[in-house]
Design a protein around this motif. Structure first.
Motif, short mmCIF file in Angstrom:
data_model
loop_
_atom_site.label_atom_id
_atom_site.label_comp_id
_atom_site.label_asym_id
_atom_site.label_seq_id
_atom_site.Cartn_x
_atom_site.Cartn_y
_atom_site.Cartn_z
N VAL A 61 64.51 31.78 117.48
CA VAL A 61 64.36 30.64 116.57
C VAL A 61 62.99 30.59 115.92
N SER A 62 62.00 31.26 116.50
CA SER A 62 60.66 31.25 115.89
C SER A 62 60.57 32.17 114.68
N ASP A 63 61.60 32.97 114.44
CA ASP A 63 61.65 33.94 113.34
C ASP A 63 62.69 33.47 112.33
N TYR A 64 62.25 33.07 111.13
CA TYR A 64 63.19 32.50 110.16
C TYR A 64 64.28 33.49 109.78
N GLU A 65 63.94 34.74 109.63
CA GLU A 65 64.96 35.73 109.25
C GLU A 65 66.05 35.84 110.31
N SER A 66 65.67 35.73 111.58
CA SER A 66 66.65 35.76 112.66
C SER A 66 67.56 34.54 112.60
N VAL A 67 66.98 33.37 112.33
CA VAL A 67 67.77 32.14 112.23
C VAL A 67 68.68 32.18 111.00
N GLU A 68 68.16 32.68 109.90
CA GLU A 68 68.96 32.80 108.68
C GLU A 68 70.14 33.74 108.90
N LYS A 69 69.92 34.82 109.62
CA LYS A 69 71.00 35.76 109.95
C LYS A 69 72.08 35.06 110.78
N LEU A 70 71.65 34.25 111.74
CA LEU A 70 72.60 33.49 112.55
C LEU A 70 73.39 32.51 111.69
N ALA A 71 72.71 31.84 110.77
CA ALA A 71 73.38 30.87 109.91
C ALA A 71 74.46 31.53 109.06
N LYS A 72 74.16 32.69 108.52
CA LYS A 72 75.14 33.42 107.72
C LYS A 72 76.32 33.88 108.57
N PHE A 73 76.02 34.35 109.78
CA PHE A 73 77.09 34.80 110.67
C PHE A 73 78.00 33.63 111.04
N ALA A 74 77.41 32.53 111.49
CA ALA A 74 78.21 31.40 111.97
C ALA A 74 79.03 30.77 110.85
N SER A 75 78.43 30.62 109.68
CA SER A 75 79.15 30.00 108.56
C SER A 75 80.22 30.92 108.01
N GLY A 76 80.07 32.23 108.22
CA GLY A 76 81.10 33.18 107.81
C GLY A 76 82.28 33.21 108.74
N LYS A 77 82.09 32.72 109.96
CA LYS A 77 83.15 32.75 110.97
C LYS A 77 83.99 31.47 110.98
N SER A 78 83.46 30.38 110.43
CA SER A 78 84.13 29.10 110.57
C SER A 78 83.62 28.11 109.55
N ARG A 79 84.30 26.97 109.47
CA ARG A 79 83.75 25.82 108.76
C ARG A 79 82.83 25.13 109.75
#
Length: 273
Positions: A61-79
């Motif tokens: 979570v301290s790395d924005y790129e890592s968090v952004e990657k998670l956001a894209k993954f999670a939002s791509g999997k579901s609403r």
């Protein structure tokens, strides 16, 4: 499973995150994320044994790129209807720098990344702490405004943020920073139709608190339990119950709020003779 089934994302797969996932996960696509693969795998196995279908992702979570990657993954999997950020470290778990990076900057990173991908009507809840409330009087209005509103890239640059200083001080400042950061983000949340709130637990007997009990802060924590009107420590299920409400349609008018859940310790301490 439908690509846009309602989704639940829990960031931080320790005891609190696990309890929230168990409470909210039925009928949803559940994604859990953590920095530690061991913690992540343990939580996933527990939830799968309970019948949940789980996906996992590592995140820093301290790395924005890592968090952004998670956001894209999670939002791509579901609403992505519900995001709960429980990620954090206590004073006994790292240096002041690490506490600020994970607890303060991490929350700012989650807010910025997930408001870009969460749908209208969704909820983002961040776990703060009564340590923030206990530190509030020592935080100047100027520092508070910095914690709430400065760009995330500049968040750790304020002169009052001592990256080499006290871990207890870092923890209190970071946790109050969580509260005001969420409050300052509600207008941006409004643009996306996302509600943001914080929960400020007292002593909750997670693995993190058990570690603190073995540290120099142990006596203070035991005193807090003893002095609470509800004369026990909290458990993860206490927090999960509150987060479940805040994430539900029944809480649709609650936005930018902070909920202290500490067995009455803060209230009882305020007017003590």
């Amino acid at each position: 499973m439908a690509a846009y089934q309602n989704g639940l994302l829990i960031i931080g797969a320790g005891g609190m995150g696990l309890a929230i996932a168990r409470r909210l996960g039925a009928g949803q696509r559940v994604i859990i994320a953590d920095y530690s693969e061991a913690v992540l795998n343990s939580a996933a196995n527990t939830l799968r044994n309970d019948g949940h279908e789980i996906e996992t992702q590592t995140v820093d979570v301290s790395d924005y790129e890592s968090v952004e990657k998670l956001a894209k993954f999670a939002s791509g999997k579901s609403r992505l209807q519900t995001v709960v950020n429980t990620a954090g470290i206590s004073p006994a778990m790292g240096t002041a720098r690490q506490v600020y990076e994970v607890d303060l900057l991490g929350t700012a990173n989650v807010i910025d990344a997930f408001l870009e991908v969460m749908p209208s009507g969704s909820s983002l809840t961040s776990i703060a702490s009564i340590a923030g409330h206990m530190m509030q009087k020592a935080i100047s209005p100027e520092l508070e405004k910095h914690l709430a509103t400065c760009p995330r890239e500049q968040l750790l640059t304020h002169e009052a943020i001592d990256l080499e200083g006290s871990t207890a001080m870092a923890y209190g400042i970071a946790k109050w920073g969580n509260v005001v950061r969420v409050q300052a983000a509600v207008r941006k949340g409004q643009e996306h139709g996302v509600r943001l709130n914080t929960v400020s637990p007292g002593v909750i007997k997670t693995a993190m608190v058990r570690k603190e009990l073995e540290s120099a802060a142990g006596d203070q924590i035991r005193h807090m339990i003893k002095e609470s009107p509800v004369s026990r420590a909290g458990c993860s299920d206490d927090i999960a119950a509150l987060v479940a409400f805040l994430s539900s349609p029944e809480a649709s008018f609650i936005d930018g709020a902070d909920f202290v859940i500490d067995g009455g310790f803060s209230a009882a301490s305020r007017f003590r003779e």
